[in-house]
Write a protein that holds these residues in place. Sequence first.
Motif, PDB file in Angstrom:
ATOM      1  N   TYR A  30      21.709   7.291  -0.009  1.00 14.95           N
ATOM      2  CA  TYR A  30      22.978   6.718   0.453  1.00 14.95           C
ATOM      3  C   TYR A  30      24.159   7.558  -0.022  1.00 14.95           C
ATOM      4  O   TYR A  30      25.082   7.851   0.754  1.00 14.95           O
ATOM      5  CB  TYR A  30      23.144   5.278  -0.049  1.00 14.95           C
ATOM      6  CG  TYR A  30      22.148   4.284   0.476  1.00 14.95           C
ATOM      7  CD1 TYR A  30      21.521   4.453   1.706  1.00 14.95           C
ATOM      8  CD2 TYR A  30      21.821   3.140  -0.261  1.00 14.95           C
ATOM      9  CE1 TYR A  30      20.604   3.535   2.186  1.00 14.95           C
ATOM     10  CE2 TYR A  30      20.916   2.208   0.214  1.00 14.95           C
ATOM     11  CZ  TYR A  30      20.305   2.408   1.426  1.00 14.95           C
ATOM     12  OH  TYR A  30      19.407   1.479   1.886  1.00 14.95           O
ATOM     13  N   ILE A  34      26.956   9.580   2.275  1.00 14.81           N
ATOM     14  CA  ILE A  34      28.388   9.264   2.205  1.00 14.81           C
ATOM     15  C   ILE A  34      29.182  10.475   1.733  1.00 14.81           C
ATOM     16  O   ILE A  34      30.235  10.808   2.305  1.00 14.81           O
ATOM     17  CB  ILE A  34      28.612   8.047   1.294  1.00 14.81           C
ATOM     18  CG1 ILE A  34      27.975   6.796   1.927  1.00 14.81           C
ATOM     19  CG2 ILE A  34      30.106   7.814   1.058  1.00 14.81           C
ATOM     20  CD1 ILE A  34      27.860   5.605   0.982  1.00 14.81           C
ATOM     21  N   VAL A  36      26.274   0.799  -1.013  1.00 20.86           N
ATOM     22  CA  VAL A  36      27.200   1.394  -0.041  1.00 20.86           C
ATOM     23  C   VAL A  36      28.616   0.908  -0.323  1.00 20.86           C
ATOM     24  O   VAL A  36      29.581   1.662  -0.221  1.00 20.86           O
ATOM     25  CB  VAL A  36      26.759   1.073   1.394  1.00 20.86           C
ATOM     26  CG1 VAL A  36      27.795   1.541   2.407  1.00 20.86           C
ATOM     27  CG2 VAL A  36      25.403   1.737   1.685  1.00 20.86           C
ATOM     28  N   ARG A  38      32.006   1.748   1.453  1.00 24.93           N
ATOM     29  CA  ARG A  38      32.519   3.112   1.544  1.00 24.93           C
ATOM     30  C   ARG A  38      32.443   3.643   2.973  1.00 24.93           C
ATOM     31  O   ARG A  38      33.262   4.480   3.382  1.00 24.93           O
ATOM     32  CB  ARG A  38      31.755   4.027   0.584  1.00 24.93           C
ATOM     33  CG  ARG A  38      32.065   3.752  -0.886  1.00 24.93           C
ATOM     34  CD  ARG A  38      31.266   4.676  -1.806  1.00 24.93           C
ATOM     35  NE  ARG A  38      29.847   4.324  -1.847  1.00 24.93           N
ATOM     36  CZ  ARG A  38      28.905   5.094  -2.371  1.00 24.93           C
ATOM     37  NH1 ARG A  38      29.226   6.285  -2.867  1.00 24.93           N
ATOM     38  NH2 ARG A  38      27.635   4.692  -2.401  1.00 24.93           N
ATOM     39  N   VAL A  39      31.439   3.201   3.721  1.00 22.26           N
ATOM     40  CA  VAL A  39      31.320   3.484   5.151  1.00 22.26           C
ATOM     41  C   VAL A  39      30.830   2.209   5.828  1.00 22.26           C
ATOM     42  O   VAL A  39      30.426   1.248   5.164  1.00 22.26           O
ATOM     43  CB  VAL A  39      30.327   4.635   5.443  1.00 22.26           C
ATOM     44  CG1 VAL A  39      30.828   5.958   4.872  1.00 22.26           C
ATOM     45  CG2 VAL A  39      28.935   4.310   4.919  1.00 22.26           C
TER      46      VAL A  39
END
Length: 297
Positions: A28, A32, A67, A70-71
């Motif tokens: 991950y 990112i 995650v 963050r996206v």
Amino acid sequence: MNAAFLAPAITLFNEDGTLDLTSQERLYNNLIENGIDGILVEGSSSEFFALNMEQRREMAKFAIEKVAHRVKLIIGTSSMVADEIIAFSNYVLDAGADAVMILPPYYFHFGPEALLQYYDRLAKEIHGNIYIYNFPDNTGYTIPPETVVQLALMHPNIVGLKDTIGGMDHTRELIKLVKSRVPTFEIYSGFDDNFARNVISGGNGCIGALSNLVPEITSAWVRAFRENDLDGIAKGQQRIDRLMDLYAIRNPFLPVLKEAIKLRGIASSSAGTFPMPNATIEDDARILELLAKENLR
């Protein structure tokens, strides 16, 4: 020109079959940090079909935590049991996922009326955004564009579709029909090499598995579109076209993708779920040859 490339994250396992969450977090973070626009967890590249619901909830919860917005994060909640889909979807949405993605029922082939009833019920009972997942090679049939138009008009929370079809004919019809009625509806291709054609046709981009391995290449391709860099667009297409040879090394392709990710130092193991085969020494040789040609280590 606007475009996006999302990664359908693979699920990483230890040799004993347990989830390798250390490598999963590394995957991950690598996605990112290399500029991926979003992550799909428990999609077709994830082996969700071989996980029990407890493992699926654990994987989803872990992804949401790591995650950490963050996206964009989409969780695949497909099942053959509608009540499971609804309960799992609402669980992940409540926990912080941005959306869910749902395959149509498989095993039996369903027509437009049944599919309309199916997604209509799900959309009414799931309190968050839904992406439809059209994957005829694995389900045995295609969701008609006309049905997608109806669903998009009926339910504002059906916000997009991933179209995993080798050619662009079906995707092109989706873009023409659906976006003419619901311009905000997102349409993504499922094969990496269709990214540019999707965007040029008016779609939103791609959710392609090669991004697990080369997020730096797919992100550069996206930037080329956003900057109207024709040379960069062509370079991205040509590099991905060459890397598509990874899919041809073995069928199913997941062991090859996992082995390639291991060889690049992202995963500790390329183990999969039974009865997924392991990559062979011969596979490794072909993977390393491809990576070397692209100056990837």
